[in-house]
Design an enzyme around this catalytic site. Structure first.
Site, short mmCIF file in Angstrom:
data_model
loop_
_atom_site.label_atom_id
_atom_site.label_comp_id
_atom_site.label_asym_id
_atom_site.label_seq_id
_atom_site.Cartn_x
_atom_site.Cartn_y
_atom_site.Cartn_z
N TRP A 100 -5.83 11.78 5.52
CA TRP A 100 -5.61 12.43 4.22
C TRP A 100 -4.23 12.08 3.64
O TRP A 100 -3.44 12.95 3.27
CB TRP A 100 -5.75 13.95 4.35
CG TRP A 100 -7.11 14.45 4.70
CD1 TRP A 100 -8.07 13.81 5.43
CD2 TRP A 100 -7.66 15.73 4.35
NE1 TRP A 100 -9.18 14.63 5.55
CE2 TRP A 100 -8.95 15.80 4.91
CE3 TRP A 100 -7.17 16.83 3.64
CZ2 TRP A 100 -9.77 16.92 4.76
CZ3 TRP A 100 -7.99 17.95 3.50
CH2 TRP A 100 -9.27 17.98 4.05
N ALA A 125 -5.48 -2.57 5.46
CA ALA A 125 -6.86 -2.18 5.77
C ALA A 125 -7.70 -2.20 4.51
O ALA A 125 -7.17 -2.16 3.40
CB ALA A 125 -6.89 -0.78 6.38
N ASP A 146 -3.47 -13.25 4.13
CA ASP A 146 -4.78 -12.58 4.20
C ASP A 146 -5.09 -12.44 5.68
O ASP A 146 -5.29 -13.45 6.38
CB ASP A 146 -5.83 -13.44 3.47
CG ASP A 146 -7.21 -12.80 3.51
OD1 ASP A 146 -7.44 -11.89 4.33
OD2 ASP A 146 -8.06 -13.24 2.72
N THR A 169 -7.28 6.09 12.09
CA THR A 169 -7.76 7.17 11.23
C THR A 169 -8.43 8.31 12.01
O THR A 169 -8.98 8.09 13.10
CB THR A 169 -8.79 6.59 10.23
OG1 THR A 169 -9.41 7.65 9.50
CG2 THR A 169 -9.88 5.80 10.92
N ASP A 170 -8.42 9.49 11.40
CA ASP A 170 -9.17 10.64 11.94
C ASP A 170 -10.68 10.39 11.87
O ASP A 170 -11.44 11.06 12.55
CB ASP A 170 -8.81 11.91 11.16
CG ASP A 170 -9.08 11.80 9.66
OD1 ASP A 170 -8.96 10.68 9.11
OD2 ASP A 170 -9.39 12.83 9.03
N THR A 177 -9.61 0.27 2.74
CA THR A 177 -9.53 1.74 2.86
C THR A 177 -10.53 2.49 1.97
O THR A 177 -10.49 3.72 1.92
CB THR A 177 -8.10 2.22 2.51
OG1 THR A 177 -7.73 1.70 1.22
CG2 THR A 177 -7.10 1.77 3.55
N TYR A 232 -16.61 2.78 7.72
CA TYR A 232 -15.14 2.73 7.73
C TYR A 232 -14.61 3.17 9.09
O TYR A 232 -13.77 2.48 9.70
CB TYR A 232 -14.58 3.62 6.61
CG TYR A 232 -13.08 3.79 6.66
CD1 TYR A 232 -12.22 2.76 6.29
CD2 TYR A 232 -12.51 4.99 7.12
CE1 TYR A 232 -10.84 2.91 6.36
CE2 TYR A 232 -11.13 5.15 7.19
CZ TYR A 232 -10.31 4.12 6.81
OH TYR A 232 -8.94 4.27 6.88
N GLY A 243 0.82 -1.21 0.00
CA GLY A 243 0.00 0.00 0.00
C GLY A 243 0.85 1.26 0.00
O GLY A 243 2.09 1.19 0.04
N1 LIG Z 1 -5.37 6.67 2.87
C1 LIG Z 1 -5.75 7.54 3.81
O1 LIG Z 1 -6.07 8.72 3.52
C2 LIG Z 1 -5.80 7.11 5.25
C3 LIG Z 1 -6.30 8.00 6.19
C4 LIG Z 1 -6.36 7.59 7.53
C5 LIG Z 1 -5.88 6.35 7.91
N2 LIG Z 1 -5.41 5.49 6.96
C6 LIG Z 1 -4.95 4.18 7.39
O2 LIG Z 1 -3.58 4.08 7.04
C7 LIG Z 1 -3.27 2.73 6.70
C8 LIG Z 1 -2.54 2.70 5.37
O3 LIG Z 1 -3.38 3.30 4.39
P1 LIG Z 1 -2.97 3.30 2.84
O4 LIG Z 1 -3.59 4.48 2.22
O5 LIG Z 1 -1.51 3.04 2.71
O6 LIG Z 1 -3.79 2.01 2.37
P2 LIG Z 1 -3.68 1.21 1.00
O7 LIG Z 1 -2.77 1.90 0.04
O8 LIG Z 1 -5.11 0.93 0.60
O9 LIG Z 1 -2.96 -0.12 1.47
C9 LIG Z 1 -3.63 -1.07 2.26
C10 LIG Z 1 -3.08 -2.42 1.89
O10 LIG Z 1 -3.78 -3.42 2.67
C11 LIG Z 1 -4.02 -4.52 1.81
N3 LIG Z 1 -5.12 -5.37 2.27
C12 LIG Z 1 -6.46 -5.19 2.08
N4 LIG Z 1 -7.13 -6.24 2.56
C13 LIG Z 1 -6.21 -7.11 3.07
C14 LIG Z 1 -6.30 -8.38 3.68
N5 LIG Z 1 -7.48 -9.00 3.88
N6 LIG Z 1 -5.16 -8.99 4.07
C15 LIG Z 1 -3.96 -8.40 3.87
N7 LIG Z 1 -3.80 -7.20 3.28
C16 LIG Z 1 -4.93 -6.55 2.88
C17 LIG Z 1 -4.37 -3.85 0.49
O11 LIG Z 1 -4.28 -4.78 -0.57
P3 LIG Z 1 -5.22 -4.55 -1.86
O12 LIG Z 1 -4.80 -3.25 -2.47
O13 LIG Z 1 -4.92 -5.76 -2.70
O14 LIG Z 1 -6.63 -4.49 -1.36
C18 LIG Z 1 -3.32 -2.77 0.40
O15 LIG Z 1 -2.11 -3.20 -0.18
C19 LIG Z 1 -4.58 1.96 6.73
O16 LIG Z 1 -4.66 1.27 7.94
C20 LIG Z 1 -5.65 3.04 6.68
O17 LIG Z 1 -6.83 2.66 7.32
C21 LIG Z 1 -5.35 5.85 5.65
#
Ligand SMILES: NC(=O)c1ccc[n+]([C@@H]2O[C@H](COP(=O)([O-])OP(=O)(O)OC[C@H]3O[C@@H](n4cnc5c(N)ncnc54)[C@H](OP(=O)(O)O)[C@@H]3O)[C@@H](O)[C@H]2O)c1
Length: 276
Positions: free
Chosen positions: A148, A58, A34, A99-100, A60, A123, A10
């Site tokens: 964000w 997650a 998984d 997350t926020d 997301t 979410y 991710g």
């Molecule tokens: N993005 C934001 O703005 C944001 C804001 C607040 C908090 N967060 C938190 O920050 C963290 C990182 O976010 P990010 O943006 O880097 O997320 P991301 O790019 O969506 O990466 C999440 C990774 O988790 C993998 N995943 C999903 N389901 C899974 C499963 N069952 N088993 C194992 N892996 C799995 C996804 O694989 P696939 O792509 O194959 O599904 C993806 O590679 C998350 O915990 C998110 O909740 C993000």
């Protein structure tokens, strides 16, 4: 130190691999483990025997979660439950990225780690459920809330804006949701620092300062040197399945009280992203 990074493919996970360089890393994504599969999680974690699990995996998709709550709860709540049980079984510390969106956005001032949570969306509720599993099932944990997020890898708002800007059409962006854009490189570095600090607890980890999505888009176009017809709209003009908090700025009070540096201002972090 032996470290498992979940969500390693991710946008945060890829940067975490750089920030934790020098340690014995086991970066895993859904192909390797998984996280919803309890048996696989227990086996793989026991086999590697980590000192630390940095859990960034997650579901997301915020609107997707509203439409498919079971998937969101399965990955964000049960997946985190599984990793918490596995961490406890091998005596590993866990750092859970949250997350926020655990806040409802009505406070009218930045949220600190001691404010009450009240998520508006599926979410947000699923990520909060993950926090609660970490807190109830493990002894030594960090919960780091961010917001964000943008980075080099994966989909994010910065990339979407650049793509829309290049198409040359009017770009309409909501101006009534305020938050803190956060550079994935900065977040990965801060998480690495916290994870190795031994100061367990809940942390707010975003680049500091605040802006609306519209203001954020304006800064993106300015730094990209793009002349785009950018128009502010309000959330009611954009129908989306999941409600979002109107004001979800996070104050890094735990970092301040622990004498740890806050992350740099979001404008500086965004400029660094463009420079890189
Ligand atoms: N993005 C934001 O703005 C944001 C804001 C607040 C908090 N967060 C938190 O920050 C963290 C990182 O976010 P990010 O943006 O880097 O997320 P991301 O790019 O969506 O990466 C999440 C990774 O988790 C993998 N995943 C999903 N389901 C899974 C499963 N069952 N088993 C194992 N892996 C799995 C996804 O694989 P696939 O792509 O194959 O599904 C993806 O590679 C998350 O915990 C998110 O909740 C993000």
């Amino acid at each position: 130190m032996k470290i498992i990074i979940t969500g390693a493919d991710g946008q945060l996970g890829t940067e975490l691999q750089g920030a934790l360089r020098g340690h014995e890393l086991y970066p895993v994504d859904i192909e390797e483990i998984d996280i919803t599969d309890f048996t696989a999680v227990m086996e793989k974690v026991a086999c590697f025997g980590p000192d630390l699990i940095v859990h960034g995996a997650a579901y997301t998709d915020v609107d997707g979660a509203e439409l498919n709550p079971d998937i969101a709860f399965k990955v964000n709540a049960v997946g985190t439950q599984n990793l918490s049980v596995a961490a406890r079984a091998v005596g590993a510390v866990i750092l859970y990225v949250s997350t926020d969106f655990v806040f409802d956005g009505t406070k009218g001032a930045p949220y600190n780690e001691f404010d009450d949570v009240n998520p508006l969306s599926v979410y947000g509720r699923s990520k909060l459920a993950g926090e609660r599993y970490v807190q109830s099932l493990t002894n030594n944990y960090y919960i780091c809330r961010t917001a964000w997020l943008y980075g080099r890898y994966g989909h994010n708002f910065v990339k979407t804006m650049l793509k829309l800007g290049e198409e040359g059409k009017t770009v309409r962006v909501v101006d009534d949701q305020i938050g803190s854009p956060t550079n994935a490189v900065d977040l990965a570095a801060k998480l690495a620092e916290i994870a190795l600090s031994g100061r367990f607890g809940v942390y707010h980890t975003t680049n500091v300062g605040e802006v609306s999505w519209y203001g954020f888009a304006g800064k993106i176009f300015e730094l990209a040197g793009m002349d785009v017809d950018l128009q502010p709209i309000d959330s009611t003009q954009m129908e989306r399945p999941a409600p979002r908090p109107a004001y979800s700025v996070l104050r890094p009070l735990s970092l301040e009280l622990q004498g740890l540096a806050p992350m740099r201002p979001w404008e500086e972090a965004l400029a660094a992203y463009f420079k890189a």
